[in-house]
Design an enzyme around this catalytic site. Structure first.
Site, mmCIF file in Angstrom:
data_model
loop_
_atom_site.group_PDB
_atom_site.id
_atom_site.type_symbol
_atom_site.label_atom_id
_atom_site.label_comp_id
_atom_site.label_asym_id
_atom_site.label_seq_id
_atom_site.Cartn_x
_atom_site.Cartn_y
_atom_site.Cartn_z
ATOM 1 N N TRP A 102 0.793 -1.090 -0.114
ATOM 2 C CA TRP A 102 0.058 0.020 -0.062
ATOM 3 C C TRP A 102 0.769 1.082 0.024
ATOM 4 O O TRP A 102 0.471 2.138 -0.758
ATOM 5 C CB TRP A 102 -0.985 -0.018 1.226
ATOM 6 C CG TRP A 102 -2.056 -1.211 1.064
ATOM 7 C CD1 TRP A 102 -2.121 -2.242 1.560
ATOM 8 C CD2 TRP A 102 -3.189 -0.927 -0.115
ATOM 9 N NE1 TRP A 102 -3.199 -3.081 0.912
ATOM 10 C CE2 TRP A 102 -3.780 -2.225 -0.021
ATOM 11 C CE3 TRP A 102 -3.357 -0.164 -1.112
ATOM 12 C CZ2 TRP A 102 -4.880 -2.645 -0.922
ATOM 13 C CZ3 TRP A 102 -4.361 -0.540 -1.975
ATOM 14 C CH2 TRP A 102 -5.041 -1.540 -2.030
ATOM 15 N N ASP A 172 -1.883 6.896 6.178
ATOM 16 C CA ASP A 172 -2.963 6.049 5.487
ATOM 17 C C ASP A 172 -3.385 4.689 6.756
ATOM 18 O O ASP A 172 -2.844 3.807 6.947
ATOM 19 C CB ASP A 172 -2.313 5.166 4.047
ATOM 20 C CG ASP A 172 -3.564 4.305 3.645
ATOM 21 O OD1 ASP A 172 -4.416 3.998 4.258
ATOM 22 O OD2 ASP A 172 -3.120 3.474 2.775
ATOM 23 N N LYS A 196 -12.918 -1.469 6.585
ATOM 24 C CA LYS A 196 -12.321 -2.478 7.405
ATOM 25 C C LYS A 196 -12.903 -2.310 9.018
ATOM 26 O O LYS A 196 -13.758 -2.999 9.465
ATOM 27 C CB LYS A 196 -10.867 -2.401 7.387
ATOM 28 C CG LYS A 196 -10.549 -2.621 5.957
ATOM 29 C CD LYS A 196 -9.215 -1.881 5.586
ATOM 30 C CE LYS A 196 -8.886 -1.878 4.230
ATOM 31 N NZ LYS A 196 -8.754 -3.185 3.503
#
Ligand SMILES: Cc1ncc(COP(=O)(O)O)c(C=O)c1O
Length: 361
Positions: A102, A172, A196
């Site tokens: 990511w 993030d 999530k």
């Protein structure tokens, strides 16, 4: 029908109580004769839902008043772009810490806007750790420093908040937000996709210090402008109303569980149990340096990968689903976000013990 324990990395499980409440309110929200999905985002009903969700998030995370909270479309991926657009503010370079898949995506997107200085990387260690801070090559003139506190695929999680001095820190937090208390005042921007720990897919939360906004390149799309979105209470255009509403229900559920202190204790305990069985049994392995093992995403491999298929089939029969690891790393991954009950982790551990006994040496 009974619900399974779904170990998906996202979209992930939602708390059952939240789903039941949403079901109860589906056809007739609070006596309005309409579902919340069918209401104008500018009507007083939805405006009150939206404001309450923001306030509950502020309470949960103890967000200081000089931070804006935005509920935006485009997921975390849109924020890979929005961050450089909003935060470069005339500068031409930004620092990024590379700890996995990511981080790399965020870096690739930022490169379209500025010189990216990869100030530290654990790629040479196959992303099994966090680079030692003493070796970080931070640029004091960088517009900001970006990092990924929890790498959802590699299962690597920072156990500290980097100190970047006066350079704004951007995180993030897609796969770790709301998993424990954090000091928001240490950050310039925190962003996270919802699917999530926040709610269903379709909304991203952005928490941004207010002195950092308002200098977006004028050619950039207005929907990405933190200042415009803040002025419009995230309703510059039609927001993802149902996702926002459900996120609000999740925030209330988190408060009822005892808030983030309590969630942190529960999450720490769930992860510790799972890692301890992985370490105890030679049949399983996790490659991450123990200090940086994620509380949220637990990748593991079996001693013999020819058994992967059987492991997945047999676990699914017991209602333990979506354990297949990300295609880039293989093996298994158990994502154990807030909504995964301790019983789900216990059931997985029992299955892992039984499977190892049956198929191990
Ligand atoms: C750490 C992290 N960042 C970004 C993303 C991308 O999020 P989205 O799909 O909401 O754009 C994900 C998705 O899994 C993620 O885990």
């Amino acid at each position: 029908m009974s619900r399974v324990f779904n170990f998906s990395a996202g979209p992930a499980m939602l708390p059952e109580a939240v789903l039941k409440q949403a079901a109860d309110e589906m056809l007739d929200w609070h006596g309005s004769g309409s579902s919340i999905m069918e209401m104008s985002h500018r009507g007083k009903e939805f405006v009150s839902v939206a404001a309450e969700a923001e306030q509950d998030l502020r309470d949960l995370m103890n967000i200081p008043d000089n931070y804006k909270v935005l509920f935006l479309q485009g997921g975390a991926t849109a924020q890979f772009t929005a961050v450089p657009m909003n935060l470069l503010r005339g500068k031409t370079t930004a620092d990024y810490i590379n700890t996995g898949a990511w981080s790399k995506k965020a870096i690739a997107e930022a490169k379209r806007f500025c010189d990216v200085n990869v100030a530290a990387s654990s790629e040479a260690q196959n992303f099994s750790t966090v680079p030692d801070v003493s070796e970080w090559n931070l640029n004091p003139d960088a517009a900001y420093v970006h990092y990924t506190p929890n790498e959802t695929i590699g299962g690597v999680e920072f156990d500290f908040i980097p100190d970047t001095g006066d350079v704004p820190l951007v995180a993030d937090m897609s796969s770790t937000i709301l998993s424990r208390p954090i000091d928001v005042s240490r950050f310039g921007v925190i962003y996270a996709g919802a699917q999530k720990n926040i709610g269903p897919a379709g909304v991203a939360v952005v928490i941004v210090r207010d002195d950092l906004i308002g200098e977006l390149d004028p050619r950039s799309p207005g929907a990405y402008d933190y200042a415009k979105q803040a002025d419009a209470d995230s309703m510059l255009n039609t927001p993802p109303t149902y996702s926002w509403y459900l996120a609000g229900l999740v925030f209330k559920w988190l408060k009822a569980q005892g808030g983030l202190e309590k969630m942190g204790e529960i999450n720490r305990a769930k992860a510790a149990k799972l890692y301890s069985v992985i370490d105890e049994l030679d049949f399983y392995a996790n490659p991450v340096e123990p200090r940086y093992r994620s509380w949220m995403n637990v990748p593991f491999t079996l001693a013999n990968d020819e058994l992967d298929k059987l492991f997945l089939e047999e676990s699914a029969k017991l209602g333990l689903t979506t354990l297949k690891g990300h295609r880039s790393v293989g093996g298994m991954r158990a994502s154990i976000y807030n909504a995964m009950p301790a019983e789900g982790v216990d059931a997985l551990i029992q299955f892992m013990r039984d499977f190892a006994q049956k198929h191990g040496e």
